[in-house]
Scaffold this motif. Structure first.
Motif, PDB file in Angstrom:
ATOM      1  N   GLU A 156     105.150 -15.048 -24.741  1.00  0.00           N
ATOM      2  CA  GLU A 156     106.058 -16.067 -25.248  1.00  0.00           C
ATOM      3  C   GLU A 156     107.463 -15.810 -24.738  1.00  0.00           C
ATOM      4  OE1 GLU A 156     107.972 -17.553 -29.484  1.00  0.00           O
ATOM      5  OE2 GLU A 156     106.618 -15.864 -29.399  1.00  0.00           O
ATOM      6  N   ASN A 191     101.750 -16.925 -29.501  1.00  0.00           N
ATOM      7  CA  ASN A 191     102.744 -16.378 -28.577  1.00  0.00           C
ATOM      8  C   ASN A 191     102.157 -15.294 -27.686  1.00  0.00           C
ATOM      9  OD1 ASN A 191     102.421 -14.289 -30.372  1.00  0.00           O
ATOM     10  ND2 ASN A 191     104.602 -13.936 -30.711  1.00  0.00           N
ATOM     11  N   LEU A 224     104.234 -20.127 -35.826  1.00  0.00           N
ATOM     12  CA  LEU A 224     103.092 -19.858 -34.950  1.00  0.00           C
ATOM     13  C   LEU A 224     101.795 -20.088 -35.688  1.00  0.00           C
ATOM     14  CD1 LEU A 224     104.242 -16.409 -33.491  1.00  0.00           C
ATOM     15  CD2 LEU A 224     104.512 -18.643 -32.399  1.00  0.00           C
ATOM     16  N   GLY A 248     104.075 -23.927 -31.954  1.00  0.00           N
ATOM     17  CA  GLY A 248     103.943 -22.578 -31.402  1.00  0.00           C
ATOM     18  C   GLY A 248     102.723 -22.433 -30.526  1.00  0.00           C
ATOM     19  N   PHE A 291     105.261 -22.804 -24.925  1.00  0.00           N
ATOM     20  CA  PHE A 291     105.971 -21.710 -24.285  1.00  0.00           C
ATOM     21  C   PHE A 291     105.716 -21.667 -22.787  1.00  0.00           C
ATOM     22  CE2 PHE A 291     107.311 -20.431 -28.252  1.00  0.00           C
ATOM     23  CZ  PHE A 291     106.258 -20.363 -29.138  1.00  0.00           C
TER      24      PHE A 291
END
Length: 897
Positions: free
Chosen positions: A468, A522, A546, A575, A580
């Motif tokens: 992440e 992540n 998340l 998340g 990401f």
């Protein structure tokens, strides 16, 4: 004359040792072969262990125990006794062969006979030792030598226990006898023999004097060892496990007491040759394994004692044995100092390389949290390290024989042997430090590369996970939370932390059977956590909320989800990996690593033939094997296979195939099934044919473990067996199913007999064995006979006009049944769920001239139909639920005139 006599005596002694040790060499070769083909050998784990312990170790003990008894008593057996000693070795090996063959064939008479012969041969050996000890004059080592006989006395008791376990005992007694068997055979027979030998032999291989007071301390510790083995064995039979654990701790203390003096010598004269280094490694593993076993017993986990088999046998026994053989074989072969030196030099070839392979491989195999890939790598490296002993041994024998021949030729030519003094240059026996360092680095490189490759290709490996990019200012604080995994749930399943804090999660797996993990979007991951284990992992600095879940296939769908909520951060974000910038798979659900991008049914050509390299599963049903006890090993393997033309997916299998092996027996037969889990998660097995309590035999076992499942088939039928681990639908859909056919007592023979196991497949992504959403919606992509949608269109079943054909059908599901029909034919006999609906045209009420067009079976039901074809041609068999037929549930029967 005085010169010739010792030479002749030396040759005779060498001849006896060569004859007596020949079975050891043959068993060594057999073990190498079995190690490569063990997957196809029934009861292969048992066979591997006992070929090593009985074939290799027991033979070695009988040969070298005799050798050391004579050496320490200074009383060599007359040549007239050598023939008797060799015959005793032959009797022992005959018993081992009969015993192993009996276990493979599940033939109780052979098991009992083989165990009796092995025990008898060892009793014969004990009698010989006692006679020699009594006839010998008092000497320094006479009190120690008697422990060869005491140690050997434990083995016949172990042979009796092994025979009982081989023919079958109740589950409770199976656990007790297994612990007793390990105590007397490993701790008693092997352990005490090894420690007795090392009292003097350790100094010999180190080429150093014995430690002061060592023989006195050894005699005292051997008394404690012998008494504690008796206590462990008796308490195991009584089921007094606390007493068993306490006695094992006493045994461990005596071992450490014994090893203290050996360590003093090694500190003064460090091991430099393969013999001393290998024995030293074994002596480290031995107390570790004994301590581990004591902890398991103390924790009331006696059924898990099999876990210490690898460190006890491969770590300790094998390394001590190979170390001793590498020193003794050149020494006993003799031929003069130059010949012995030549053999020793070759025995030390690749010494450190081999030892690092063996021990590093064991560490990789036993590492907590390891996967099936790392265990395969670890066991392969260890196996390779041991196998390299064979070419090294062959080179040593050749080198020694070459020097012996050259010396003999020079003597015949009248040449005088060169004078040897302390200044005479001679090649060093032990490899130098530079060579050892090079070998160690090379072995470490091999281990690291092999283990790294395994982690790289393992989908569950941390190396396959993403990361992440955090867009938040770190606070410098750490929030620690404790999470438990239990019953397909996380407790708690939601945590809230301040934005910018670092999150540290301690995950405890309270589930007694299943492996779990916790993955966050992540990229943070706990890794696989076994039952009862706890891990702590860093989830990084958290900037947004998340999602998390257990990545074990199917566990997320059953509710194993987790949420991290952020105070003061961008809580709107899910998340996910996409948020990401991490890659996602086509067709994946946001926030879910499980892909649902499998090809839909419309994209699969169920009329096309299988690929050229696909091997059609043989549908012919073999006759029930002889005997009334059938031993079967079913190994869970997670692999890939073709399910339809162009459709290759991950599958979970018993013994590597879809479906699992079809078993067959008669009413009253006993099945002894060893389930071995070589997968990456918990698996189990449920035999519908068994009348047993499911608590123990159907429990989920973690990777690397095995269990024994005994049951007697009391009723006829076509029975399903399958994995019963949650989610059960997923485990069955992935391929963990098979059929067990129990013949009705009056089942007549027919001309041809086939078996078809029908199942469904719910295609997930390229790395997933199933799709839980499709399973829940009952939307299979494929419906197959024997694990492939089109195999019997390319390779039809066959028959001839006028022949009676019987087709057994078992429905594995997991959710759909079948209406089995053969186009163009009718059934005059229909057997369903243990009873006849029609038998040669007659129904249960005596009516005649009846026929049937389909055999209807629900999931987990089975039966058979019989028909006789009156015309040649190609007949089609189908699931007459045509939606399933159009998904692959079809095949041909080619009938010739």
């Amino acid at each position: 004359m005085s010169t010739a006599e010792p030479q002749a005596g030396s040759r005779r002694r060498g001849s006896w040792h060569r004859r007596a040790t020949r079975p050891v060499q043959l068993w060594m070769i057999a073990l190498v072969i079995l190690g490569m083909v063990h997957r196809w050998v029934p009861a292969s784990t048992w066979v591997l262990v006992h070929m090593f312990t009985l074939g290799l170790i027991t033979n070695s003990i009988l040969v070298w125990g005799q050798h050391f008894t004579e050496t320490l008593l200074h009383r060599r057996s007359p040549e007239s006794a050598r023939g008797v000693q060799v015959r005793r070795i032959m009797v022992l090996n005959a018993g081992v062969v009969v015993l192993v063959a009996g276990m493979i064939a599940a033939f109780p008479v052979a098991i009992i006979a083989g165990a009796a012969v092995v025990g008898g041969a060892v009793c014969w050996y004990i009698v010989g030792l006692v006679r020699q000890i009594r006839a010998a004059a008092p000497s320094r080592f006479r009190p120690i030598v008697k422990y060869y006989a005491i140690a050997a006395a434990f083995l016949p008791a172990g042979a009796v226990a092994g025979a009982f376990m081989g023919v079958g005992v109740p589950a409770e007694w199976s656990v007790r006898l297994h612990a007793f068997h390990l105590a007397v055979n490993v701790l008693g027979f092997v352990g005490i023999t090894v420690l007795t030998t090392l009292v003097t032999f350790w100094a010999t291989v180190l080429r150093a004097p014995m430690a002061e007071g060592q023989d006195t301390a050894a005699t005292q510790s051997l008394v404690v060892l012998s008494v504690s083995v008796v206590a462990v064995a008796a308490a195991s039979l009584a089921g007094a496990w606390i007493v068993t654990a306490a006695a094992m701790v006493v045994y461990l203390g005596a071992v450490l007491w014994h090893l203290y003096y050996l360590a003093r010598m090694a500190r003064r004269t460090p091991p430099r040759e393969f013999a001393s280094m290998s024995i030293g490694c074994g002596l480290i593993w031995f107390p570790v394994a004994v301590g581990w076993a004591a902890l398991l017993v103390a924790a009331d986990r006696v059924e898990d004692l099999g876990a210490v088999t690898v460190p006890l046998l491969a770590g300790a026994a094998a390394q001590i044995l190979f170390g001793a053989m590498s020193f003794l074989m050149p020494t006993v072969m003799r031929g003069g100092p130059a010949a012995v030196r030549a053999g020793m030099i070759e025995m030390n070839r690749l010494a450190v390389f081999r030892l690092v392979l063996v021990n590093a491989g064991l560490l990789v195999f036993l590492a907590p949290g390891g996967t099936s890939w790392t265990r395969v790598v670890g066991s392969s490296l260890t196996f390779l390290g041991f196998v390299l002993f064979l070419p090294v041994m062959i080179r040593a024998v050749r080198a020694q024989l070459r020097v012996i021949r050259e010396t003999a030729a020079a003597r015949e030519a009248g040449e005088k042997p060169a004078r040897v003094s302390a200044d005479t240059p001679r090649p060093p026996i032990a490899p130098g430090k530079q060579r050892n360092l090079t070998g160690a680095l090379a072995a470490v490189l091999v281990v690291v590369l092999a283990t790294g490759a395994a982690l790289a290709v393992d989908p569950s490996s941390p190396l396959r996970r993403g990361g992440e990019a955090v867009a938040v200012t770190p606070t410098g604080n750490t929030t620690s939370v404790e999470v438990a995994a239990d019953g397909m749930r996380f407790f708690p399943d939601t945590v809230t932390i301040p934005a910018g804090d670092r999150l540290e999660i301690t995950l405890t797996n309270r589930d007694e059977t299943n492996i779990h993990d916790l993955y966050l979007t992540n990229g943070a991951d706990s890794g696989r956590v076994g039952p009862g284990e706890t891990v702590t992992f860093d989830a990084g600095v958290i900037g947004r909320s998340l999602e998390g879940w257990c990545t074990i296939a199917g566990h997320k769908a059953m509710g194993m989800t987790f949420s991290v909520l952020v105070e003061g951060g961008s809580g709107a974000g899910s998340g996910t990996l996409e948020d990401f910038g991490a890659p996602s798979w086509p067709g994946s659900v946001p926030g879910d690593r499980t892909t649902h991008g499998g090809a839909p049914t419309s994209a699969i050509d169920v009329m096309a033939p299988p690929s050229d390299d696909f091997a059609t599963r043989d549908p012919v049903l073999a006759a029930a094997p002889p005997g009334r006890v059938h031993r079967v090993t079913l190994t869970v393997e997670e692999t890939t296979d073709e399910l339809a033309p162009g459709v290759v997916r991950p599958v979970w299998t018993y013994n590597g195939g879809l479906p699992a092996p079809t078993l067959r027996g008669r009413v009253g037969d006993e099945f002894v099934v060893t389930l071995r889990n070589e997968g990456t998660m918990g698996h189990s097995i449920d035999f519908h044919a068994g009348d047993v309590s499911p608590d123990e035999v159907m429990r989920t076992i973690p990777p690397g473990e095995e269990l024994e499942y005994r049951f007697t088939v009391n009723r006829a039928g076509a029975w399903l067996y399958h994995c019963a681990s949650m989610p059960m639908t997923g485990h069955v859909a992935a391929g963990l199913f098979g059929a067990l056919i129990v013949d009705p007592p009056d089942l007549p023979p027919v001309d041809r007999e086939y078996v078809l196991v029908q199942s469904e497949s719910y295609l997930g992504g390229p790395d997933e064995p199933f799709d839980m959403d499709k399973i829940a919606a009952r939307q299979p992509d494929l419906v197959m006979f024997n694990g492939h949608a089109t195999q019997y269109r390319r390779d039809p079943l066959t028959a001839r006009v006028g022949e009676t054909v019987r087709i057994w059908v078992v429905v594995a599901g997991p959710s759909d049944g079948t209406s089995f029909h053969v186009v163009g034919s009718q059934f005059d006999t229909v057997y369903k769920e243990g009873g006849y609906l029609l038998r040669e045209g007659r129904d249960a009420f005596g009516g005649g001239s009846g026929g049937a067009q389909a055999l209807d079976l629900s999931p987990a039901q089975g039966g058979f139909v019989e028909m006789t074809f009156v015309e040649p041609g190609r007949y089609t068999f189908v699931d007459h639920s045509f939606a399933d037929a159009e998904k692959g549930a079809t095949g041909f029967i080619d009938v010739t005139g």
